[in-house]
Write a protein that holds these residues in place. Sequence first.
Motif, short mmCIF file in Angstrom:
data_model
loop_
_atom_site.label_atom_id
_atom_site.label_comp_id
_atom_site.label_asym_id
_atom_site.label_seq_id
_atom_site.Cartn_x
_atom_site.Cartn_y
_atom_site.Cartn_z
N SER A 118 10.08 74.31 47.12
CA SER A 118 10.59 73.84 45.83
C SER A 118 11.25 72.48 46.01
CB SER A 118 11.58 74.85 45.24
OG SER A 118 12.66 75.03 46.12
N ILE A 119 11.52 71.84 44.91
CA ILE A 119 12.20 70.56 44.92
C ILE A 119 13.68 70.82 45.20
CG2 ILE A 119 12.82 68.56 43.52
CD1 ILE A 119 10.21 69.10 41.93
N ASP A 151 17.20 66.29 44.64
CA ASP A 151 16.10 65.50 44.08
C ASP A 151 15.79 65.87 42.63
OD1 ASP A 151 15.75 64.13 46.45
OD2 ASP A 151 14.18 65.49 47.18
N LEU A 152 16.23 67.02 42.21
CA LEU A 152 15.86 67.53 40.89
C LEU A 152 16.31 66.63 39.73
CD1 LEU A 152 14.28 69.78 39.63
CD2 LEU A 152 16.36 71.15 39.56
N MET A 185 13.90 63.80 39.41
CA MET A 185 12.59 64.25 38.96
C MET A 185 12.60 64.54 37.46
SD MET A 185 10.60 64.19 41.57
CE MET A 185 9.22 65.17 41.08
#
Length: 104
Positions: free
Chosen positions: A83-84, A88-89, A92
């Motif tokens: 998963s991210i 970083d989410l 994104m």
Amino acid sequence: MNKIKLICIDVDGTLYNDDKNIPEENIRAIQKAHEKGIQIAITTGRMFNYGKLYGSLLGVPTLTIASNGAFVKYKDQILNHQSISSTDLPFMISAVKDSGLFAH
């Protein structure tokens, strides 16, 4: 001795036809391969439930490789789950929103 151990099958336009139906000849060929001891994997860039749905229509156990390989499951066992990262989410989400695209 069978040298083939695994067949990976994409869903969109490969496993099923333009009407999103799996032709009987495809199902029979997959079942024959399974009878020879070949593992069948449904592979898709889509989410897991999509691949699992079409795999369940084949009448043989299937490995599901979904989300372009980020999620892999066989029966009740998750073999891979990437998963991210939470760091970083936010980037994104912002990039997707700014581009006008939709992500899941």
